[in-house]
Scaffold this active site. Structure first.
Site, PDB file in Angstrom:
ATOM      1  N   TYR A   1       0.838  -1.194   0.000  1.00 23.67           N
ATOM      2  CA  TYR A   1       0.000   0.000   0.000  1.00 23.67           C
ATOM      3  C   TYR A   1       0.872   1.244   0.000  1.00 23.67           C
ATOM      4  CZ  TYR A   1      -3.478  -3.363   1.656  1.00 23.67           C
ATOM      5  OH  TYR A   1      -4.312  -4.438   1.782  1.00 23.67           O
TER       6      TYR A   1
ATOM      7  N   GLN B   1     -10.084   5.416  -1.703  1.00 19.75           N
ATOM      8  CA  GLN B   1     -10.498   4.011  -1.594  1.00 19.75           C
ATOM      9  C   GLN B   1      -9.285   3.105  -1.454  1.00 19.75           C
ATOM     10  OE1 GLN B   1     -13.609   3.575  -1.114  1.00 19.75           O
ATOM     11  NE2 GLN B   1     -13.673   1.364  -0.866  1.00 19.75           N
ATOM     12  N   LEU B   2      -9.230   2.465  -0.310  1.00 20.80           N
ATOM     13  CA  LEU B   2      -8.083   1.613   0.001  1.00 20.80           C
ATOM     14  C   LEU B   2      -7.800   0.641  -1.142  1.00 20.80           C
ATOM     15  CD1 LEU B   2      -6.050   0.845   2.300  1.00 20.80           C
ATOM     16  CD2 LEU B   2      -7.630  -1.038   2.819  1.00 20.80           C
ATOM     17  N   HIS B   3      -6.586   0.676  -1.624  1.00 21.84           N
ATOM     18  CA  HIS B   3      -6.226  -0.247  -2.709  1.00 21.84           C
ATOM     19  C   HIS B   3      -4.842  -0.828  -2.495  1.00 21.84           C
ATOM     20  CE1 HIS B   3      -5.196   3.894  -3.935  1.00 21.84           C
ATOM     21  NE2 HIS B   3      -4.170   3.380  -4.596  1.00 21.84           N
ATOM     22  N   LEU B   4      -4.761  -2.106  -2.793  1.00 22.30           N
ATOM     23  CA  LEU B   4      -3.500  -2.833  -2.676  1.00 22.30           C
ATOM     24  C   LEU B   4      -2.846  -2.877  -4.055  1.00 22.30           C
ATOM     25  CD1 LEU B   4      -1.613  -4.888  -1.084  1.00 22.30           C
ATOM     26  CD2 LEU B   4      -3.103  -6.683  -1.980  1.00 22.30           C
TER      27      LEU B   4
END
Length: 802
Positions: free
Chosen positions: A692, A700-703
């Site tokens: 991350y 928006q949490l993104h990997l």
DNA sequence: GTTCTAGAAC
DNA sequence: GTTCTAGAAC
């Protein structure tokens, strides 16, 4: 040993007079040899020229590039020339790169032993050296233009900082232009008869804060087989050194009548007289050391005999668990009863005197006056954690400056008896600058003094319990600091490294659990002891959720847990920007409570739209699941660059993640891994890394699941590179561990990462700009650094040789 | 996040 | 003149 009653400088001259012919030298002043250390372009010649131009004493600059009648000459010619200059009473600059100990060795033998050898280390950013040497013309060594970059790079790869143990009396480190200017001034104003204080100065690693992982790696590469290093201190140590210092400390009788101001000289003379070695071998160490005063025995009037029993008992309990770190009981007074009691009792218990000894001196001047470097000092604090009140507390707050008070206040407002509070000392504090102290641990012991709050009225049952707890808390705090500096007991370290090297190790839950418990034991098994009123309520010790990935590298993460708990604010240190404080609550649009910053721009909303309405973007998505969606990054920074998006409303960034999201993070990791493996099937030459961004640009949490070739036309600037190749990039495996253990992920986001020098992620070479870096990485085949291989951070095709 | 562009660096 | 960076706009 005779008490020193001479001023240090006078003493040196007295000694000099006894030497044959030294009289002349005294009249001419004391010549000094200054060995410059630095890559081409670091500014060595400029430094020397400036000093020579402005100094009152005669200097000669010995430059190998010009020594042969203006042309390059030999090292031998340099030595001869330097020797001649010294004979004439001139001071000498050795202006060559002198990047490793071997190159410096011959110059350290110059002159008689009375001639002080100094090093000035110009450790400026690689990029600066490269750009200077690339653009300069008319360089004496003809090192300019294109070939300079390659040469500088090669040299920086093998740079080895000078150590006092090599034979230097003084080493000045310069990490930036300001340091250089200060050092130039120091030497410019060095009069004929002046002697500069000995020791290491300016020793710090500016990269350490922003590039911990990388520095750790460099350490491992630079000095294989050495342990006991302090992260921020490139000095190395040896057993020999530790033995010498231990002697000089413990040998000092408790009733030694030497005034404390002369402790340093005292040590120097003792060592040089008795062992033939010099101060150089004993004044600076990087062995992690905690110096602590006796708690409660002064103002709080705790019985000395009982107190000494407790000190020895607690030291005995902890000392073996601290690897080669040392504990030093310090008292200002030479006739200190507590020191002699403790010394006698420790000897009776056969406690390793290398690991624990007593020392007479001022705890705020252990390095500058005592020649003993202690990275951590304990403060016998008051319950309000305020300065003043006399004794050690007043001295430490006063010596540390307001920075300590501020840093303390940020972490806690008060301290209960038996508790300790770890406070990282800001690098601006004089205690940090002059003494090399990185942390202060405040400790509060029991009070037997009726004039003070919470008096125990002679209740020694309770008193002893609380005092024991105070020392436990103190030593646990010290242990937690060691872990943050990449140091931990060797055994655990080896064990965990063994299991970290393979991805497969992620299922070794049972084994990990045992280790975790062992470490728990090691830390005293009583983690709640350390008091901090900022402690977050959601910390939990039942960390064994399913084990798998978060079970790995447990030793370090448990220590991190301790660290966060202890300091209650270490996360803040890692992310100085206040907007990322762990307590931040944000509204859905990303604006924080203050309404001041961080609204997501319209361009930053696209991932959010994908996550909330995947069905509308079916064609753009690789996979839609209940909790996550997978898509290709619109501007891939490598051949393969996927994003695994969380589908939870309000989870915009890593800072929003808490323990409740652990199952989601595990899913994201698993899905990311699945896709990496799928892509590896298509092209087994790829290597993937999952992680991350500390602070994303897109909501928006993104990997990120990104191949490590970084072969992409979209990788255009420093920010692109550094966001994937500095600690700003948080490996998914680490995030999982952190959240599992601490309930939150560490965010490494200060803006400096954007402008950090560009280094190849494989061979670590530095490059002046993005196009050159890209050219380099397109062909670099160096194996990945150990830290990247650790903990399964990289995902390879099965059977691939790393 | 990218694009555009001024101006610094080469 | 060309390359490269960094900041503003989107």
């Amino acid at each position: 040993m005779e008490p020193m009653d001479l001023h240090p400088q006078t003493a040196s001259r007295e000694i000099a007079k006894e030497e044959e012919g030294a009289q002349v030298k005294v009249e001419n002043g004391k010549p000094v040899v200054v060995i410059m250390v630095g890559a081409p372009g670091s500014g060595k010649s400029t430094f020397c020229d400036h000093v020579i131009r402005t100094s009152a004493r005669p200097w000669v600059r010995i430059c190998q590039d010009t020594i042969g009648n203006g042309k390059a000459g030999t090292k031998i010619a340099c030595i001869k020339s330097a020797s001649n200059a010294l004979e004439e009473g001139k001071s000498v600059f050795i202006d060559r790169c002198n990047m490793d100990g071997e190159q410096r060795g011959d110059f350290l033998k110059l002159g008689n032993p009375e001639v002080e050898k100094h090093a000035v280390v110009l450790d400026l950013p690689a990029k600066l050296c490269i750009s200077r040497s690339v653009k300069r013309t008319g360089h004496e060594g003809n090192l300019q233009g294109g070939k300079a970059a390659a040469v500088v790079n090669r040299m920086l790869q093998k740079k080895e900082f000078p150590k006092l143990a090599e034979g230097f009396t003084r080493i000045t480190f310069c990490h930036n232009e300001k340091d250089v200017e200060a050092a130039m001034n120091t030497y410019s104003t060095l009069g004929l008869l002046d002697v500069l204080p000995s020791g290491c100065f300016g020793l710090k690693n500016p990269e350490a804060k922003v590039q911990l992982g990388i520095m750790r790696f460099l350490k491992k590469v630079d000095i294989p087989g050495k342990d006991g290093l302090v992260e921020s201190n490139p000095q190395h140590s040896s057993d020999n050194q530790s033995a010498v210092e231990k002697d000089s400390g413990s040998r000092r009788p408790a009733n030694d009548s030497a005034p404390s101001e002369y402790v340093h000289m005292d040590v120097k003379n003792t060592v040089s007289q008795e062992s033939g070695s010099s101060i150089r071998t004993n004044s600076v160490y990087s062995i992690p050391t905690l110096a602590f005063p006796s708690i409660s025995t002064a103002d709080f009037q705790f019985n000395l005999d009982k107190a000494s029993d407790i000190i020895v008992e607690k030291v005995e309990e902890f000392v073996s668990k601290l690897g080669n770190a040392r504990l030093v009981l310090v008292d200002l007074s030479h006739g200190s009863k507590i020191l002699s009691l403790v010394k006698a009792k420790a000897a009776r218990k056969s406690i390793d005197s290398k690991k624990f000894f007593t020392f007479v001196g001022d705890i705020t001047r252990l390095y500058s006056q005592g020649g003993m470097k202690c990275n951590v000092i304990a403060n016998a604090a008051n319950w309000r954690l305020k300065p003043g009140g006399g004794g050690v507390n007043a001295a430490i707050f006063s010596a540390a400056g307001p920075a300590l008070e501020t840093a303390t206040k940020e972490r806690a407002e008060s301290l209960a008896p038996g508790k300790a509070l770890v406070v990282p000392l800001p690098s601006t504090s004089p205690l940090s600058i002059k003494e090399g102290v990185t942390h202060v641990v405040h400790v509060l012991g029991p009070n037997m003094n009726a004039q003070r709050p919470n008096c125990l009225n002679n209740d020694y049952v309770k008193g002893c319990k609380v005092l024991g707890e105070a020392y436990s808390s103190l030593f646990e705090g010290f242990a937690s600091i060691l872990s943050t500096q990449g140091w931990m007991p060797k055994e655990s370290n080896e064990k965990s490294l063994k299991s970290q090297n393979q991805i497969e190790s992620k299922h070794h839950d049972g084994d990990q659990k045992v280790k975790r418990e062992a470490l728990n034991e090691c830390m005293g098994g009583k983690k709640s002891k350390i008091f901090c009123n900022e402690l977050k309520p959601n910390f939990s010790h039942s960390v064994d959720r399913k084990g798998n990935i978060e079970g790995r590298k447990n030793v370090e993460s448990l220590n991190e847990f301790e660290r966060n708990k202890n300091s209650g604010g270490f996360l803040k240190e890692l992310k100085p920007s206040a907007s990322h404080s762990v307590d931040r609550k944000e509204n859905l649009d990303g604006r924080d409570d203050t309404g001041m910053n961080k609204a997501w721009g319209p361009w930053a909303q696209s991932l959010y739209q994908f996550a909330m309405h995947p069905e509308r973007h079916r064609n753009d998505l690789r996979e839609i699941l209940d909790d996550v969606v997978v898509l290709d990054d619109l501007y891939p920074k490598a051949r393969k660059h996927l994003l695994v998006l969380a589908r939870v409303e309000g989870l915009d960034r890593l800072a929003d993640v808490s323990k409740e999201h652990l199952p989601l993070l595990n899913t994201m990791h698993a899905v990311g891994l699945k896709w990496a493996e799928k892509l590896l099937n298509e092209n087994e030459s790829l290597v993937f890394r999952l992680g991350y961004h500390s602070e994303p640009s897109m909501r928006q949490l993104h990997l990120h699941v990104i191949s490590q070739d970084f072969d992409s036309k979209h990788l255009k600037n420093k920010k692109h590179w550094n966001s994937f190749n500095t600690p700003f990039f948080r490996d998914s495996v680490d995030v999982l561990q952190e959240v599992s253990k601490h309930g939150e992920a560490i965010i490494r986001d200060d803006d400096s990462f954007r402008s950090m020098e560009l280094r190849c992620h494989r061979c670590r070479s530095a490059h002046p700009n993005i196009p050159r870096l890209k050219t380099h990485i397109s062909s670099c085949q160096a194996p990945f650094p150990g830290v990247m291989l650790d903990n399964g951070k990289l995902v390879f095709a099965p059977g691939r040789i790393r």
